[in-house]
Design an enzyme around this catalytic site. Structure first.
Site, PDB file in Angstrom:
ATOM      1  N   HIS A 172       0.846  -1.204   0.000  1.00 37.29           N
ATOM      2  CA  HIS A 172       0.000   0.000   0.000  1.00 37.29           C
ATOM      3  C   HIS A 172       0.882   1.255   0.000  1.00 37.29           C
ATOM      4  O   HIS A 172       0.663   2.181  -0.794  1.00 37.29           O
ATOM      5  CB  HIS A 172      -0.909  -0.027   1.232  1.00 37.29           C
ATOM      6  CG  HIS A 172      -1.738   1.202   1.423  1.00 37.29           C
ATOM      7  ND1 HIS A 172      -3.053   1.287   1.017  1.00 37.29           N
ATOM      8  CD2 HIS A 172      -1.443   2.410   1.966  1.00 37.29           C
ATOM      9  CE1 HIS A 172      -3.527   2.490   1.303  1.00 37.29           C
ATOM     10  NE2 HIS A 172      -2.574   3.188   1.886  1.00 37.29           N
ATOM     11  N   GLU A 173       1.867   1.295   0.874  1.00 40.58           N
ATOM     12  CA  GLU A 173       2.744   2.470   0.942  1.00 40.58           C
ATOM     13  C   GLU A 173       3.592   2.595  -0.328  1.00 40.58           C
ATOM     14  O   GLU A 173       3.825   3.690  -0.835  1.00 40.58           O
ATOM     15  CB  GLU A 173       3.644   2.399   2.183  1.00 40.58           C
ATOM     16  CG  GLU A 173       2.894   2.372   3.503  1.00 40.58           C
ATOM     17  CD  GLU A 173       1.886   3.506   3.644  1.00 40.58           C
ATOM     18  OE1 GLU A 173       2.098   4.594   3.070  1.00 40.58           O
ATOM     19  OE2 GLU A 173       0.857   3.300   4.313  1.00 40.58           O
ATOM     20  N   HIS A 176       1.633   4.255  -2.939  1.00 49.27           N
ATOM     21  CA  HIS A 176       1.537   5.710  -2.773  1.00 49.27           C
ATOM     22  C   HIS A 176       2.705   6.403  -3.497  1.00 49.27           C
ATOM     23  O   HIS A 176       2.549   7.467  -4.090  1.00 49.27           O
ATOM     24  CB  HIS A 176       1.580   6.097  -1.291  1.00 49.27           C
ATOM     25  CG  HIS A 176       0.230   6.092  -0.635  1.00 49.27           C
ATOM     26  ND1 HIS A 176      -0.849   6.783  -1.148  1.00 49.27           N
ATOM     27  CD2 HIS A 176      -0.220   5.509   0.497  1.00 49.27           C
ATOM     28  CE1 HIS A 176      -1.899   6.608  -0.353  1.00 49.27           C
ATOM     29  NE2 HIS A 176      -1.556   5.833   0.639  1.00 49.27           N
ATOM     30  N   GLU A 208      -5.924   7.002  -2.197  1.00 50.11           N
ATOM     31  CA  GLU A 208      -5.946   5.910  -1.217  1.00 50.11           C
ATOM     32  C   GLU A 208      -6.421   4.612  -1.854  1.00 50.11           C
ATOM     33  O   GLU A 208      -5.900   3.537  -1.555  1.00 50.11           O
ATOM     34  CB  GLU A 208      -6.852   6.266  -0.036  1.00 50.11           C
ATOM     35  CG  GLU A 208      -6.229   7.200   0.983  1.00 50.11           C
ATOM     36  CD  GLU A 208      -4.953   6.643   1.605  1.00 50.11           C
ATOM     37  OE1 GLU A 208      -4.746   5.416   1.603  1.00 50.11           O
ATOM     38  OE2 GLU A 208      -4.138   7.451   2.073  1.00 50.11           O
ATOM     39  N   HIS A 279      -9.580   7.939   3.435  1.00 54.33           N
ATOM     40  CA  HIS A 279      -9.708   6.501   3.716  1.00 54.33           C
ATOM     41  C   HIS A 279     -11.176   6.065   3.792  1.00 54.33           C
ATOM     42  O   HIS A 279     -11.470   4.879   3.728  1.00 54.33           O
ATOM     43  CB  HIS A 279      -9.037   6.145   5.051  1.00 54.33           C
ATOM     44  CG  HIS A 279      -7.554   6.283   5.046  1.00 54.33           C
ATOM     45  ND1 HIS A 279      -6.915   7.354   5.597  1.00 54.33           N
ATOM     46  CD2 HIS A 279      -6.579   5.481   4.547  1.00 54.33           C
ATOM     47  CE1 HIS A 279      -5.605   7.203   5.457  1.00 54.33           C
ATOM     48  NE2 HIS A 279      -5.371   6.079   4.823  1.00 54.33           N
TER      49      HIS A 279
HETATM   50 ZN   LIG Z   1      -2.638   5.213   2.246  1.00 47.58          ZN
END
Ligand SMILES: [Zn+2]
Length: 357
Positions: A172-173, A176, A208, A279
């Site tokens: 997930h990071e 980004h 997100e 989120h």
């Molecule tokens: Zn995030």
């Protein structure tokens, strides 16, 4: 770093951290409560981050073409200066530090996924070295992309375990970082003079969602799961059972039985409000992807993955959900043909969440 902005993208939203603090007792409660407001401190330290990263010699000069992967894992040693001391560089043997090795391995999976599935060479598409720091502060119960590197928290050991062991969180990071490079100015990143950058509105929610969708595919690819075998969860491996099962579900956003008590993610565009946290509203696009993937069947990354990745590559910094729908539907048509199963599934996905009518 491209210098246009610094992202401050956390895996766990503030509301969940507050829930964790409320569930904890004694010193752990105090520790987690302090982290609810930690975001601002991190943003305040970003200039120091840039300086220390820029000053680091040696590996920065390594020619990218000679190595397929480039990773460096550091320890912040319980401090908050980044990146900290180097623990493991590419091709170094495992360390005696379990979290550093888990982090190194998960970054490796993410790098391989994007290279193998989309032909993308690292976060910037040009083979940049991926840096991550573990042992950041004391009991840090979150992970984030700073715009330059990952911070992967050790967890408080009671409500949240170490995040380095969660492939979904790391991916997930990582994603980004990719969307930062795909979308000029950052997807939904709002800069206010004198204040830290934040993810806002529909574009912030899309940012997100891109990370959740890519993380889901990384997990499925690594496990060899098809759309039916996949759990469609994020952070299913970091929470203590008493505080929740996962942080988000793409299959059923906002279903607290699958996630945690106050999960307020939405999956219907008619419930979107511009003031919602990124989120929360990200559930709309997450669920559109889930619907399209399950309609198509098979492996999510094989056909739909490229449609989503190339569709988001077309978005601008202030994109709306409708822009994302049009972009992905357009890519599906150009890659697979009007009326193809993929084209129909992508359209159906966005219809299920009421972005398309
Ligand atoms: Zn995030």
């Amino acid at each position: 770093m491209n210098g246009r902005y610094t992202c401050v993208c956390f895996a766990l939203p503030k509301k969940l951290l507050q829930h964790l603090a409320d569930c904890a007792e004694g010193e752990h409660r105090a520790l987690l409560q302090s982290q609810v407001h930690h975001c601002a401190k991190l943003r305040g330290s970003r200039n120091a981050t840039v300086k220390t990263l820029a000053a680091r010699p040696a590996t920065a000069a390594r020619p990218p073409a000679t190595k397929p992967l480039r990773r460096s894992v550091f320890t912040a040693g319980g401090q908050t200066f980044l990146p900290g001391k180097l623990l493991r560089d590419e091709d170094d043997p495992p360390t005696s530090d379990q979290l550093a090795d888990e982090c190194y391995d998960s970054i490796g999976v993410a790098l391989q996924f994007f290279k193998t599935v989309f032909g993308r060479d690292s976060i910037d598409g040009r083979g940049m070295r991926v840096d991550a720091s573990v042992h950041y502060g004391y009991g840090f119960a979150n992970a984030m992309w700073t715009g330059e590197q990952m911070i992967v928290g050790d967890g408080d050991g009671h409500s949240v375990r170490d995040l380095a062991g969660s492939l979904g969180i790391i991916a997930h990071e990582f994603a980004h970082g990719i969307s930062q490079h795909l979308v000029k100015g950052g997807l939904g990143v709002v800069q206010v003079p004198g204040a830290p950058p934040t993810l806002k509105g529909e574009a912030g929610a899309l940012n997100e969602s891109f990370s959740d969708v890519m993380a889901s595919m990384v997990k499925q690819w690594h496990a060899g799961h098809d759309v039916h075998a996949a759990d469609w969860l994020l952070g299913e491996d970091i929470l203590a059972p008493r505080v929740g099962k996962a942080i988000r579900s793409l299959k059923d956003p906002g279903n607290t039985k699958l996630t945690w008590k106050f999960d307020d993610q939405i999956k219907d565009y008619r419930r979107f409000k511009p003031t919602q946290e990124a989120h929360t509203a990200s559930g709309i696009a997450n669920h559109a992807f889930y619907q399209a993937a399950t309609q198509l069947g098979g492996h999510s990354w094989e056909t739909l993955g490229a449609v989503w990745y190339k569709g988001f590559d077309k978005l601008r910094a202030r994109a709306t959900f409708l822009d994302a729908a049009h972009a992905t539907v357009g890519v599906a048509a150009s890659l697979h043909g009007q009326g193809s199963a993929t084209h129909k599934a992508v359209k159906a996905g966005w219809k299920r969440v009421n972005v398309l009518t």
